[in-house]
Design a protein around this motif. Sequence first.
Motif, mmCIF file in Angstrom:
data_model
loop_
_atom_site.group_PDB
_atom_site.id
_atom_site.type_symbol
_atom_site.label_atom_id
_atom_site.label_comp_id
_atom_site.label_asym_id
_atom_site.label_seq_id
_atom_site.Cartn_x
_atom_site.Cartn_y
_atom_site.Cartn_z
ATOM 1 N N GLN A 1 145.183 63.995 96.817
ATOM 2 C CA GLN A 1 145.198 63.958 95.352
ATOM 3 C C GLN A 1 143.807 64.141 94.761
ATOM 4 N N GLY B 1 142.803 63.224 87.652
ATOM 5 C CA GLY B 1 143.494 63.143 88.925
ATOM 6 C C GLY B 1 142.704 62.396 89.972
ATOM 7 N N TYR C 1 147.470 56.570 91.392
ATOM 8 C CA TYR C 1 146.974 57.846 90.858
ATOM 9 C C TYR C 1 147.915 58.349 89.780
ATOM 10 N N TRP D 1 151.139 61.645 98.552
ATOM 11 C CA TRP D 1 151.047 60.552 97.587
ATOM 12 C C TRP D 1 150.412 59.297 98.173
#
Length: 784
Positions: free
Chosen positions: A110, A147, A193, A223
């Motif tokens: 991420q 992000g 996140y 994730w």
Amino acid sequence: MRTGVYWLAAIIISVAPQTQVHARDIHQDSHQDKRIFDDKFRQLEEILPTPGETRAASGAPGHHYWQQQTDYKIKVELDESKRTITGTAIVTYTNNSPDTLHYLWLQLDQNGLKPNSDMVLATPAKSNARYTFQQFQAELAAQNFPGGYHIHSLKGENGANLSFSIVQTMLRIDLEKPLEHGQSMHFSIGWFYNIPEQKILGGRAGYEFFPDDGNHIFQIAQWFPRLAAYTDVNGWTIKPLLGTGEYTLEFGNYEVAITVPANHIVSATGALQNPDDVLSAVQKSRLDHARTADKPVSIITPSEAAANERNRSARKATWIFKADNVRDFAFASSAKFIWDAWGHAQKDGPFVMAMSFYPKEATPLWDKYSTHAIRHALDQYTQYTIPYPYPTAQSVNGPVGGMEYPMISFNGPRPDKGKDGRLTYSKKTKYDLISIIFHEVGHNYFPMIVNSDERHWGWMDEGLTSFLQYLTEQAWEENYPSTRGVPRDVTTYMKSNNQTPIMTNSDSVTDIGPVMYGKPSAALTILRETILGRDVFDYAFREYARRWAFKRPMPADFFRTMEDASGIDLDWFWRGWFYTTDHVDISIDNLRRFRIDSKNPDIEKAWERTQQDSTPQSITALRNKDMKRRVDAYPELKDFYNSHDDHTVTGQDKTNYANLLADLTDLEQATLKKSDMLYIIDFSNIGGLVMPIILDIEYSDGSREEKRFPAEIWRRNSDQVSKLLIVQKEIRRITLDPHWETADTDTDNNDWPRKPGMSRLEITKPKADRNLMKEMNVSVPQTQ
């Protein structure tokens, strides 16, 4: 006599007992010595890594092959209103390597969405300076999206904080004590996140918002912080995420508790462990019925999905999944999901539940085709590899166009909504959906089971899966509109000037579609249909899947296994197709006709006279035909030589012939009397990529014959080669590569005699000059 396009000559059969060396042969040898010899058949030992204890020379795992083990217990919560993921994980890492580890590397993919990440900053502008609205919006969003992971805890086995450092998309944990061979350790990590909007930022996961009903579809992947791979080939795989190169991961066991809004339906890697907590009794009954049904069964019906869309509340539900021996975990969650399921009892593998999850916007396409496509993919891929080893195979509709994870795939095609509100779909959308499901579900085999290194070698999963996708498509229906796996479909790219070899690192590939998908899948089709044959290829390919199931193969392991199991030296094939940018372009340059020199003076001198008589006369001779000549006026000037020429058979000729026959065996005499038609065909290799020569020969009586010569015909000269054909009938026409099976990039030189190409001559009216005054409705004042 000259016949058609053929040059008639005599072929000399040497009958002397000793070897004869002719001046022409010496000249040829001298010329070949000066030619730079490019051995297309040299072995790959100079390129492939040396076999060892972990990877055998046969292409199989070595006696001391090892790989690491990573097990996860995760609790994660999806906040729909904030569009965030919050999670905690307890990770067990087992060091099966012979090495002592002082630190661990984790992937934080991420972080590639941070505005200052290398993935964002290293993305070049489009060379043609032309952007779609979506592409430009993505550029703007990438510079502002908040992000990346927020790591709020990282603790060791004793609960103490562990020291760590973050480097772009990688996190290094400094261990409190070295981790020796065979030891395991536990640590816990907590994070959150912001989930990206996939339609704007793109990528392999994200959310899609439906403003008409205020709901989302979340497709969640990359994730959680995942252990990087530690391998016998590269050590720690610390190559950062730059976008193209996907994932290099370890196998492990997962227990994941996913907390979502109570009206959501969740699809995830693994098998659902608590159906009593999240499904009604009727839905559980439907799920049981689906196991033995003869067609897909609705677990969540369209009306129930519509009710879920409306029933928003603050309540939450936790879905618990378990997955063993997988390399990753992904899930999808939405109030909009309709859920179909259909049991699949494999002959030699575990029972599988094929399932589809999709919103009403995906009907009437998904409800008809998705689950059927999953079942068909499992049948076909299993036929060419191994039985499917997992309990579920799922296809989920959402914003991601096509992406794969263990037991779950994200697939995007969806019907179009017309102005009248009706949902319809085109032929292209239908087959796009079916093909994408074949491809993404097929990725369960490559790389989810046969665990190739995607970060380095994207073709090992995309190319092999595209090849099997092609076979699966052809088994779906006749004349399926396949776009990859067909050799002729890669010819345009292969003759272009901006190719990159298949064996190029994933992040350095410029044309991802042709290099990772199209060219390797076409190469495997050629290997199966033309080089090895189906039975030999299928056995070898199945052996590769069997050897490397739940292990990590490298390119050399694939190349070596295919050779080892097929019994065929394929180094020339791997070198040409995978390591170079040569293309296939073989030309028929000439066809020459011959007859055997019988040595009989009565036959040969008569033939020579016929050849002389058939030679066209010069224009001077034709115009001098009625000329008055002196020997006609004075016949006494004529002598013996006016009655006999070089083609007259003499007594000495007959004596020499008799002496020759006396020295020949009966077989040699019979050879001189053979009346076979002899042709020599000259070929040139314009494209540089050596391939078999496949000919369709049409004879003068209309009959046809196919002849195939292996690629090894080029082994001594990869530029030019000739082949002698001994036939019983006169050849009318020859076509090279008649089935378009070798990816020959120029078919205009594949016929002898040449065929004129056919195209269209377009006749159009010239475009009128643009009239700005008329467009702006400006009138011109009239002059007096």
